[in-house]
Design an enzyme around this catalytic site. Structure first.
Site, PDB file in Angstrom:
ATOM      1  N   GLU A   1     -27.699  13.621  32.084  1.00  0.00           N
ATOM      2  CA  GLU A   1     -27.356  12.399  31.342  1.00  0.00           C
ATOM      3  C   GLU A   1     -26.242  12.656  30.330  1.00  0.00           C
ATOM      4  O   GLU A   1     -25.383  11.809  30.110  1.00  0.00           O
ATOM      5  CB  GLU A   1     -28.608  11.845  30.653  1.00  0.00           C
ATOM      6  CG  GLU A   1     -29.618  11.298  31.654  1.00  0.00           C
ATOM      7  CD  GLU A   1     -30.885  10.752  30.986  1.00  0.00           C
ATOM      8  OE1 GLU A   1     -31.775  10.309  31.720  1.00  0.00           O
ATOM      9  OE2 GLU A   1     -30.983  10.767  29.746  1.00  0.00           O
TER      10      GLU A   1
ATOM     11  N   HIS B   1     -33.062   4.725  24.332  1.00  0.00           N
ATOM     12  CA  HIS B   1     -33.302   5.568  25.516  1.00  0.00           C
ATOM     13  C   HIS B   1     -33.317   7.013  25.058  1.00  0.00           C
ATOM     14  O   HIS B   1     -32.577   7.383  24.138  1.00  0.00           O
ATOM     15  CB  HIS B   1     -32.178   5.399  26.547  1.00  0.00           C
ATOM     16  CG  HIS B   1     -32.207   6.473  27.599  1.00  0.00           C
ATOM     17  ND1 HIS B   1     -33.016   6.399  28.710  1.00  0.00           N
ATOM     18  CD2 HIS B   1     -31.591   7.682  27.661  1.00  0.00           C
ATOM     19  CE1 HIS B   1     -32.864   7.518  29.422  1.00  0.00           C
ATOM     20  NE2 HIS B   1     -32.011   8.311  28.806  1.00  0.00           N
TER      21      HIS B   1
ATOM     22  N   ASN C   1     -36.473  -2.131  24.027  1.00  0.00           N
ATOM     23  CA  ASN C   1     -37.203  -1.165  23.204  1.00  0.00           C
ATOM     24  C   ASN C   1     -36.288  -0.206  22.420  1.00  0.00           C
ATOM     25  O   ASN C   1     -36.648   0.922  22.127  1.00  0.00           O
ATOM     26  CB  ASN C   1     -38.223  -0.418  24.065  1.00  0.00           C
ATOM     27  CG  ASN C   1     -37.592   0.291  25.241  1.00  0.00           C
ATOM     28  OD1 ASN C   1     -36.365   0.347  25.347  1.00  0.00           O
ATOM     29  ND2 ASN C   1     -38.408   0.848  26.109  1.00  0.00           N
TER      30      ASN C   1
ATOM     31  N   LYS D   1     -29.861   1.071  22.492  1.00  0.00           N
ATOM     32  CA  LYS D   1     -29.646   0.066  23.535  1.00  0.00           C
ATOM     33  C   LYS D   1     -29.050  -1.221  22.929  1.00  0.00           C
ATOM     34  O   LYS D   1     -29.018  -1.381  21.690  1.00  0.00           O
ATOM     35  CB  LYS D   1     -30.983  -0.209  24.224  1.00  0.00           C
ATOM     36  CG  LYS D   1     -31.529   1.000  25.005  1.00  0.00           C
ATOM     37  CD  LYS D   1     -32.864   0.654  25.661  1.00  0.00           C
ATOM     38  CE  LYS D   1     -33.358   1.780  26.537  1.00  0.00           C
ATOM     39  NZ  LYS D   1     -34.625   1.400  27.223  1.00  0.00           N
TER      40      LYS D   1
ATOM     41  N   TYR E   1     -29.376   4.599  35.648  1.00  0.00           N
ATOM     42  CA  TYR E   1     -30.801   4.370  35.900  1.00  0.00           C
ATOM     43  C   TYR E   1     -31.158   4.474  37.390  1.00  0.00           C
ATOM     44  O   TYR E   1     -32.192   3.938  37.806  1.00  0.00           O
ATOM     45  CB  TYR E   1     -31.220   3.004  35.343  1.00  0.00           C
ATOM     46  CG  TYR E   1     -31.524   3.010  33.858  1.00  0.00           C
ATOM     47  CD1 TYR E   1     -32.536   3.821  33.328  1.00  0.00           C
ATOM     48  CD2 TYR E   1     -30.824   2.189  32.976  1.00  0.00           C
ATOM     49  CE1 TYR E   1     -32.819   3.825  31.974  1.00  0.00           C
ATOM     50  CE2 TYR E   1     -31.112   2.189  31.613  1.00  0.00           C
ATOM     51  CZ  TYR E   1     -32.113   3.008  31.122  1.00  0.00           C
ATOM     52  OH  TYR E   1     -32.416   3.006  29.781  1.00  0.00           O
TER      53      TYR E   1
HETATM   54  P1  IDP Z   1     -38.589   5.386  28.830  1.00  0.00           P
HETATM   55  O1  IDP Z   1     -37.352   4.654  28.339  1.00  0.00           O
HETATM   56  O2  IDP Z   1     -39.685   5.405  27.795  1.00  0.00           O
HETATM   57  O3  IDP Z   1     -38.277   6.768  29.376  1.00  0.00           O
HETATM   58  P2  IDP Z   1     -38.856   4.520  31.612  1.00  0.00           P
HETATM   59  O4  IDP Z   1     -40.156   4.428  32.357  1.00  0.00           O
HETATM   60  O5  IDP Z   1     -37.930   5.629  31.949  1.00  0.00           O
HETATM   61  O6  IDP Z   1     -39.206   4.509  30.036  1.00  0.00           O
HETATM   62  O7  IDP Z   1     -38.115   3.128  31.820  1.00  0.00           O
HETATM   63  C1  IDP Z   1     -36.755   2.977  31.492  1.00  0.00           C
HETATM   64  C2  IDP Z   1     -36.577   1.672  30.748  1.00  0.00           C
HETATM   65  O8  IDP Z   1     -36.901   0.585  31.631  1.00  0.00           O
HETATM   66  C3  IDP Z   1     -37.514   1.432  29.557  1.00  0.00           C
HETATM   67  O9  IDP Z   1     -37.092   2.071  28.373  1.00  0.00           O
HETATM   68  C4  IDP Z   1     -37.484  -0.063  29.433  1.00  0.00           C
HETATM   69  O10 IDP Z   1     -36.272  -0.533  28.823  1.00  0.00           O
HETATM   70  C5  IDP Z   1     -37.494  -0.481  30.902  1.00  0.00           C
HETATM   71  N1  IDP Z   1     -38.866  -0.680  31.408  1.00  0.00           N
HETATM   72  C6  IDP Z   1     -39.797   0.272  31.674  1.00  0.00           C
HETATM   73  N2  IDP Z   1     -40.939  -0.254  32.121  1.00  0.00           N
HETATM   74  C7  IDP Z   1     -40.735  -1.591  32.143  1.00  0.00           C
HETATM   75  C8  IDP Z   1     -41.568  -2.715  32.526  1.00  0.00           C
HETATM   76  O11 IDP Z   1     -42.712  -2.568  32.925  1.00  0.00           O
HETATM   77  N3  IDP Z   1     -40.985  -3.943  32.398  1.00  0.00           N
HETATM   78  C9  IDP Z   1     -39.700  -4.147  31.961  1.00  0.00           C
HETATM   79  N4  IDP Z   1     -38.899  -3.126  31.616  1.00  0.00           N
HETATM   80  C10 IDP Z   1     -39.404  -1.868  31.694  1.00  0.00           C
HETATM   81 MG    MG Z   2     -37.098   7.279  31.018  1.00  0.00          MG
END
Ligand code: IDP
Ligand code: MG
Length: 143
Positions: A128, A117, A114, A11, A51
Protein backbone atom coordinates in the site's frame (compact mmCIF):
# COMPACT_ATOMS: atom_id res chain seq x y z
CA UNK A 1 8.92 -5.30 18.39
CA UNK A 2 10.33 -4.22 15.08
CA UNK A 3 10.46 -0.78 13.53
CA UNK A 4 7.69 -0.84 10.92
CA UNK A 5 5.94 1.41 8.44
CA UNK A 6 2.26 1.39 7.62
CA UNK A 7 -0.10 3.28 5.32
CA UNK A 8 -2.80 5.49 6.79
CA UNK A 9 -5.52 7.34 4.89
CA UNK A 10 -7.82 10.02 6.26
CA UNK A 11 -10.85 9.13 4.14
CA UNK A 12 -13.11 11.71 2.39
CA UNK A 13 -15.49 11.99 5.38
CA UNK A 14 -12.56 12.73 7.71
CA UNK A 15 -11.11 15.38 5.40
CA UNK A 16 -14.58 16.93 4.91
CA UNK A 17 -15.06 17.12 8.71
CA UNK A 18 -11.67 18.85 9.23
CA UNK A 19 -10.24 15.87 11.11
CA UNK A 20 -6.80 15.65 9.44
CA UNK A 21 -5.07 17.40 12.32
CA UNK A 22 -6.93 15.47 15.01
CA UNK A 23 -6.07 12.13 13.37
CA UNK A 24 -2.39 13.07 12.94
CA UNK A 25 -2.24 14.33 16.54
CA UNK A 26 -3.42 10.94 17.81
CA UNK A 27 -0.76 9.11 15.81
CA UNK A 28 2.04 11.42 16.91
CA UNK A 29 0.90 11.35 20.55
CA UNK A 30 1.06 7.55 20.41
CA UNK A 31 4.68 7.65 19.27
CA UNK A 32 4.19 7.10 15.54
CA UNK A 33 6.10 9.42 13.20
CA UNK A 34 4.67 10.75 9.94
CA UNK A 35 7.41 10.07 7.37
CA UNK A 36 5.42 10.98 4.22
CA UNK A 37 2.07 12.66 3.53
CA UNK A 38 0.03 14.17 0.72
CA UNK A 39 -3.53 14.97 -0.30
CA UNK A 40 -5.02 13.18 -3.31
CA UNK A 41 -8.41 13.06 -4.97
CA UNK A 42 -8.46 9.43 -6.10
CA UNK A 43 -9.81 8.43 -9.49
CA UNK A 44 -12.27 5.52 -9.54
CA UNK A 45 -9.57 3.32 -11.11
CA UNK A 46 -7.13 4.22 -8.31
CA UNK A 47 -9.71 3.42 -5.59
CA UNK A 48 -10.63 0.14 -7.29
CA UNK A 49 -6.97 -0.83 -7.53
CA UNK A 50 -6.31 0.04 -3.91
CA UNK A 51 -9.28 -2.01 -2.66
CA UNK A 52 -8.90 -4.85 -5.20
CA UNK A 53 -8.70 -7.37 -2.31
CA UNK A 54 -12.36 -6.50 -1.50
CA UNK A 55 -13.61 -6.96 -5.09
CA UNK A 56 -15.90 -9.86 -4.14
CA UNK A 57 -17.46 -8.08 -1.14
CA UNK A 58 -21.00 -6.67 -1.50
CA UNK A 59 -19.87 -3.19 -0.40
CA UNK A 60 -16.99 -2.92 -2.94
CA UNK A 61 -18.67 -0.60 -5.47
CA UNK A 62 -20.06 1.73 -2.80
CA UNK A 63 -16.70 1.76 -1.02
CA UNK A 64 -14.83 2.76 -4.19
CA UNK A 65 -17.40 5.47 -4.98
CA UNK A 66 -17.15 6.85 -1.42
CA UNK A 67 -13.34 6.86 -1.55
CA UNK A 68 -13.52 9.07 -4.67
CA UNK A 69 -16.18 11.43 -3.25
CA UNK A 70 -13.57 13.98 -2.13
CA UNK A 71 -9.87 14.35 -1.44
CA UNK A 72 -8.10 12.01 0.97
CA UNK A 73 -5.00 12.56 3.12
CA UNK A 74 -2.53 9.71 2.57
CA UNK A 75 0.39 9.22 4.91
CA UNK A 76 3.09 6.77 5.96
CA UNK A 77 3.52 6.16 9.70
CA UNK A 78 6.70 4.75 11.19
CA UNK A 79 7.38 3.33 14.64
CA UNK A 80 7.73 0.20 16.76
CA UNK A 81 4.99 -2.22 15.70
CA UNK A 82 3.43 0.54 13.59
CA UNK A 83 0.99 -1.74 11.75
CA UNK A 84 -0.75 -3.06 14.88
CA UNK A 85 -0.37 0.21 16.78
CA UNK A 86 -2.16 2.12 14.00
CA UNK A 87 -4.98 -0.46 13.98
CA UNK A 88 -5.36 -0.05 17.77
CA UNK A 89 -5.57 3.72 17.48
CA UNK A 90 -8.11 3.43 14.61
CA UNK A 91 -10.44 0.98 16.38
CA UNK A 92 -12.76 -1.61 14.85
CA UNK A 93 -14.19 -1.13 11.33
CA UNK A 94 -17.70 -0.55 12.73
CA UNK A 95 -17.61 2.51 15.01
CA UNK A 96 -20.40 0.95 17.11
CA UNK A 97 -18.04 -1.91 17.95
CA UNK A 98 -14.87 0.18 18.32
CA UNK A 99 -13.36 0.76 21.78
CA UNK A 100 -13.94 4.15 23.38
CA UNK A 101 -11.00 6.45 22.76
CA UNK A 102 -10.28 5.11 19.28
CA UNK A 103 -10.58 7.31 16.19
CA UNK A 104 -13.54 5.39 14.83
CA UNK A 105 -15.46 5.23 18.14
CA UNK A 106 -14.91 8.92 18.77
CA UNK A 107 -15.21 10.38 15.27
CA UNK A 108 -16.78 7.99 12.72
CA UNK A 109 -20.36 8.13 11.44
CA UNK A 110 -20.86 4.58 10.12
CA UNK A 111 -19.21 1.28 9.18
CA UNK A 112 -18.54 2.72 5.71
CA UNK A 113 -17.73 6.33 6.56
CA UNK A 114 -15.23 5.46 9.25
CA UNK A 115 -12.66 8.27 8.88
CA UNK A 116 -9.49 6.23 8.44
CA UNK A 117 -7.86 3.40 6.53
CA UNK A 118 -4.91 1.49 7.95
CA UNK A 119 -2.89 -1.41 6.53
CA UNK A 120 -3.75 -4.73 8.20
CA UNK A 121 -0.38 -6.53 7.88
CA UNK A 122 3.27 -5.73 7.24
CA UNK A 123 3.02 -7.31 3.78
CA UNK A 124 -0.02 -5.23 2.81
CA UNK A 125 1.59 -2.14 4.32
CA UNK A 126 4.58 -2.48 1.99
CA UNK A 127 2.27 -2.87 -1.02
CA UNK A 128 0.00 0.00 0.00
CA UNK A 129 2.89 2.38 0.70
CA UNK A 130 4.32 1.60 -2.74
CA UNK A 131 0.89 2.30 -4.27
CA UNK A 132 1.15 5.95 -3.21
CA UNK A 133 4.81 6.79 -2.48
CA UNK A 134 8.25 6.12 -3.91
CA UNK A 135 11.11 5.41 -1.48
CA UNK A 136 12.64 8.83 -2.16
CA UNK A 137 9.47 10.45 -0.75
CA UNK A 138 9.85 8.84 2.70
CA UNK A 139 11.67 10.79 5.43
CA UNK A 140 12.39 8.38 8.30
CA UNK A 141 13.54 9.95 11.58
CA UNK A 142 13.34 7.16 14.14
CA UNK A 143 16.84 5.82 13.71
P1 IDP B 1 -10.82 -1.95 7.80
O1 IDP B 1 -10.85 -0.59 7.13
O2 IDP B 1 -11.14 -1.87 9.27
O3 IDP B 1 -9.53 -2.71 7.52
P2 IDP B 1 -12.09 -3.73 5.85
O4 IDP B 1 -12.85 -4.98 6.20
O5 IDP B 1 -10.75 -3.87 5.24
O6 IDP B 1 -12.04 -2.81 7.18
O7 IDP B 1 -13.03 -2.89 4.88
C1 IDP B 1 -12.52 -1.80 4.15
C2 IDP B 1 -13.49 -0.65 4.24
O8 IDP B 1 -14.72 -1.02 3.60
C3 IDP B 1 -13.95 -0.26 5.65
O9 IDP B 1 -13.03 0.57 6.33
C4 IDP B 1 -15.25 0.45 5.37
O10 IDP B 1 -15.04 1.77 4.86
C5 IDP B 1 -15.83 -0.43 4.27
N1 IDP B 1 -16.68 -1.50 4.81
C6 IDP B 1 -16.28 -2.62 5.48
N2 IDP B 1 -17.31 -3.39 5.83
C7 IDP B 1 -18.41 -2.75 5.36
C8 IDP B 1 -19.83 -3.05 5.41
O11 IDP B 1 -20.26 -4.06 5.95
N3 IDP B 1 -20.64 -2.13 4.82
C9 IDP B 1 -20.20 -0.99 4.19
N4 IDP B 1 -18.89 -0.69 4.12
C10 IDP B 1 -18.01 -1.54 4.70
MG1 MG C 1 -8.79 -3.39 5.70
Amino acid sequence: MALERTLSIVKPDGVQKNLIGEVCRRFESAGLSIVAARMRHLTLAEAEGFYAVHKARPFYNDLCKYMTSGPVFVQVLEGEGAVARNREIMGATDPKKADTGTIRADLAASIEENVVHGSDSAENAAQEIAYFFSVTELYPRTR
